[in-house]
Design a protein around this motif. Sequence first.
Motif, PDB file in Angstrom:
ATOM      1  N   THR A   1      36.783  34.522  43.675  1.00  0.00           N
ATOM      2  CA  THR A   1      36.367  34.420  45.070  1.00  0.00           C
ATOM      3  C   THR A   1      37.581  34.599  45.972  1.00  0.00           C
ATOM      4  OG1 THR A   1      34.586  32.902  44.497  1.00  0.00           O
ATOM      5  CG2 THR A   1      35.283  32.966  46.808  1.00  0.00           C
ATOM      6  N   ILE A   2      37.452  35.518  46.924  1.00  0.00           N
ATOM      7  CA  ILE A   2      38.522  35.711  47.904  1.00  0.00           C
ATOM      8  C   ILE A   2      38.018  35.267  49.277  1.00  0.00           C
ATOM      9  CG2 ILE A   2      40.118  37.360  48.967  1.00  0.00           C
ATOM     10  CD1 ILE A   2      39.857  39.015  46.363  1.00  0.00           C
ATOM     11  N   SER A   3      36.979  35.914  49.789  1.00  0.00           N
ATOM     12  CA  SER A   3      36.377  35.492  51.054  1.00  0.00           C
ATOM     13  C   SER A   3      35.006  36.141  51.162  1.00  0.00           C
ATOM     14  CB  SER A   3      37.255  35.906  52.247  1.00  0.00           C
ATOM     15  OG  SER A   3      37.190  37.302  52.462  1.00  0.00           O
ATOM     16  N   ASP A   4      34.285  35.831  52.233  1.00  0.00           N
ATOM     17  CA  ASP A   4      32.962  36.429  52.437  1.00  0.00           C
ATOM     18  C   ASP A   4      33.039  37.942  52.564  1.00  0.00           C
ATOM     19  OD1 ASP A   4      31.770  33.949  52.359  1.00  0.00           O
ATOM     20  OD2 ASP A   4      31.727  33.694  54.548  1.00  0.00           O
ATOM     21  N   ALA A   5      34.120  38.423  53.164  1.00  0.00           N
ATOM     22  CA  ALA A   5      34.227  39.856  53.430  1.00  0.00           C
ATOM     23  C   ALA A   5      35.042  40.607  52.390  1.00  0.00           C
ATOM     24  CB  ALA A   5      34.842  40.092  54.812  1.00  0.00           C
ATOM     25  N   VAL A   6      35.893  39.915  51.674  1.00  0.00           N
ATOM     26  CA  VAL A   6      36.771  40.565  50.690  1.00  0.00           C
ATOM     27  C   VAL A   6      36.309  40.165  49.294  1.00  0.00           C
ATOM     28  CG1 VAL A   6      39.136  40.913  49.926  1.00  0.00           C
ATOM     29  CG2 VAL A   6      38.654  40.511  52.353  1.00  0.00           C
ATOM     30  N   LYS A   7      35.886  41.154  48.527  1.00  0.00           N
ATOM     31  CA  LYS A   7      35.298  40.908  47.216  1.00  0.00           C
ATOM     32  C   LYS A   7      36.190  41.439  46.098  1.00  0.00           C
ATOM     33  CE  LYS A   7      31.531  39.519  49.339  1.00  0.00           C
ATOM     34  NZ  LYS A   7      31.171  38.072  49.378  1.00  0.00           N
ATOM     35  N   TYR A   8      36.262  40.681  45.027  1.00  0.00           N
ATOM     36  CA  TYR A   8      36.944  41.154  43.820  1.00  0.00           C
ATOM     37  C   TYR A   8      35.936  41.908  42.969  1.00  0.00           C
ATOM     38  CZ  TYR A   8      39.363  41.281  39.367  1.00  0.00           C
ATOM     39  OH  TYR A   8      39.949  41.711  38.197  1.00  0.00           O
ATOM     40  N   ILE A   9      36.269  43.138  42.568  1.00  0.00           N
ATOM     41  CA  ILE A   9      35.344  43.938  41.751  1.00  0.00           C
ATOM     42  C   ILE A   9      36.040  44.512  40.521  1.00  0.00           C
ATOM     43  CG2 ILE A   9      33.790  44.488  43.674  1.00  0.00           C
ATOM     44  CD1 ILE A   9      35.163  47.267  43.786  1.00  0.00           C
ATOM     45  N   GLY A  10      37.161  43.904  40.117  1.00  0.00           N
ATOM     46  CA  GLY A  10      37.905  44.407  38.978  1.00  0.00           C
ATOM     47  C   GLY A  10      37.265  44.048  37.651  1.00  0.00           C
ATOM     48  N   VAL A  11      37.933  44.437  36.567  1.00  0.00           N
ATOM     49  CA  VAL A  11      37.406  44.217  35.219  1.00  0.00           C
ATOM     50  C   VAL A  11      38.527  43.751  34.296  1.00  0.00           C
ATOM     51  CG1 VAL A  11      35.590  45.941  35.497  1.00  0.00           C
ATOM     52  CG2 VAL A  11      37.790  46.635  34.542  1.00  0.00           C
ATOM     53  N   ASN A  12      38.126  43.087  33.217  1.00  0.00           N
ATOM     54  CA  ASN A  12      39.048  42.716  32.149  1.00  0.00           C
ATOM     55  C   ASN A  12      38.973  43.744  31.038  1.00  0.00           C
ATOM     56  OD1 ASN A  12      40.085  40.237  33.127  1.00  0.00           O
ATOM     57  ND2 ASN A  12      38.203  39.184  32.532  1.00  0.00           N
ATOM     58  N   ASP A  13      40.096  44.000  30.409  1.00  0.00           N
ATOM     59  CA  ASP A  13      40.145  44.862  29.227  1.00  0.00           C
ATOM     60  C   ASP A  13      40.692  44.025  28.077  1.00  0.00           C
ATOM     61  OD1 ASP A  13      40.467  46.759  27.284  1.00  0.00           O
ATOM     62  OD2 ASP A  13      41.568  48.192  28.531  1.00  0.00           O
ATOM     63  N   LYS A  14      39.793  43.650  27.170  1.00  0.00           N
ATOM     64  CA  LYS A  14      40.194  42.816  26.038  1.00  0.00           C
ATOM     65  C   LYS A  14      40.309  43.606  24.744  1.00  0.00           C
ATOM     66  CE  LYS A  14      37.851  38.784  27.974  1.00  0.00           C
ATOM     67  NZ  LYS A  14      36.848  37.724  27.719  1.00  0.00           N
ATOM     68  N   THR A  15      40.074  44.903  24.811  1.00  0.00           N
ATOM     69  CA  THR A  15      40.133  45.727  23.604  1.00  0.00           C
ATOM     70  C   THR A  15      41.420  46.536  23.518  1.00  0.00           C
ATOM     71  OG1 THR A  15      39.006  47.605  24.654  1.00  0.00           O
ATOM     72  CG2 THR A  15      37.619  45.928  23.610  1.00  0.00           C
ATOM     73  N   ILE A  16      42.191  46.587  24.586  1.00  0.00           N
ATOM     74  CA  ILE A  16      43.431  47.356  24.593  1.00  0.00           C
ATOM     75  C   ILE A  16      44.443  46.724  23.637  1.00  0.00           C
ATOM     76  CG2 ILE A  16      44.339  46.076  26.577  1.00  0.00           C
ATOM     77  CD1 ILE A  16      45.677  48.700  27.497  1.00  0.00           C
ATOM     78  N   ASP A  17      45.107  47.553  22.831  1.00  0.00           N
ATOM     79  CA  ASP A  17      46.099  47.017  21.899  1.00  0.00           C
ATOM     80  C   ASP A  17      47.503  47.037  22.496  1.00  0.00           C
ATOM     81  OD1 ASP A  17      46.159  49.794  21.843  1.00  0.00           O
ATOM     82  OD2 ASP A  17      46.673  49.923  19.729  1.00  0.00           O
TER      83      ASP A  17
END
Length: 389
Positions: free
Chosen positions: A4-20
Amino acid sequence: MSVTISDAVKYIGVNDKTIDLFESQYVVPQGVSYNSYLILDEKVALMDTVDARGTGEWEQNLLAALNGRKVDYLVISHLEPDHAGSISRVVELFPDVTLVGNAKTFNMLPQFFDIPLEGHTLTVAEGDTLSLGSHTLSFYMAPMVHWPEVMVTYESSEKILFSADGFGKFGSLDYDDPEGWACEARRYYFNIVGKYGAPVQALLKKAAGLDIQTICPLHGPVLNENLEYYINMYDTWSSYKPENKGVLVAYASIHGNTGKAAEKFGEMLRAKGVEKVVVSDLAREDMAEVIEDAFRYDRMVLAAASYDGGVFPCMQDFLHHLQSKGYQNRTVGIIENGSWGPTAGRTMKAILEPMKNVTIVEPMVTIRSTMKETDLPAMEQLADAIANA
């Protein structure tokens, strides 16, 4: 994962758990995050994309956050593929999108993507602003942090710095790192950005003139508390000052004999009350972690076997990494091993001597094949010199 950042600023990133391997060289056992942000206002600004490995999940996040709206601007902070890998998909989804970058961005972008640029770009320079409505973006150039086209963006109404690779950290965002932020942020910094201390210092000076309440990096957690701590850490790292008092003993051993000498030397240092002693096997431990420790502590001792008229390869590789990352302002001792005509010491010394403000202390200890009682006085003498440096 919810950020959570704010009502107007959204986080839309992703995690990469398969990268070696991150950048095909750094082990990331806890993965990595590719961060992307969306600012919803009269106009919608997308702050960077993600690696192509995460495009599918990221697109779902983007469309859900947009809720039927379109992206008006895509701000490109950094063209490295782990951040820019989904630019083509943005253009496919929103053909009228305006790409925002600096002159260097648009010089380099065609090297990565074959997308129409004419009429679809906004070139910004130092201090330029872009109004989205109630949110205003200001752009600051950050060349060589750590590519030449890098820039950061400050949003003034919510006091957010979108910091590109600055303040990045290894690890997925749903991993609760027991060592906190600094350990993997330090390994990330010195191995990726470490060479570019002067450009980082220049960027910190620009940031000092801004009222920052939140830092949104392109890897790692969003930072919104105790920002002085993170900024001070970056100031220490980028000015090549030791972070802690301590000694790294890094060794390169062929058959284990040099390793035994290194471990014994570590015991000597501890007996003399040295604050922190870390003994690392360069042939087996993560090189990036040993690089991190070399920059973290104020002293280092190198112990290596002679090899092919020089030094054992993993030590040469380690010293090459230190040289390329700008290692400086440290005190170093040398232990060499050689069954005949030892060459490791002079080889290591020749690599160290051109480094800035690196003091090589005497004596240089020479071991012949295996450590013996007769070697201990010279080792104790070097340990005294290191402990008191």
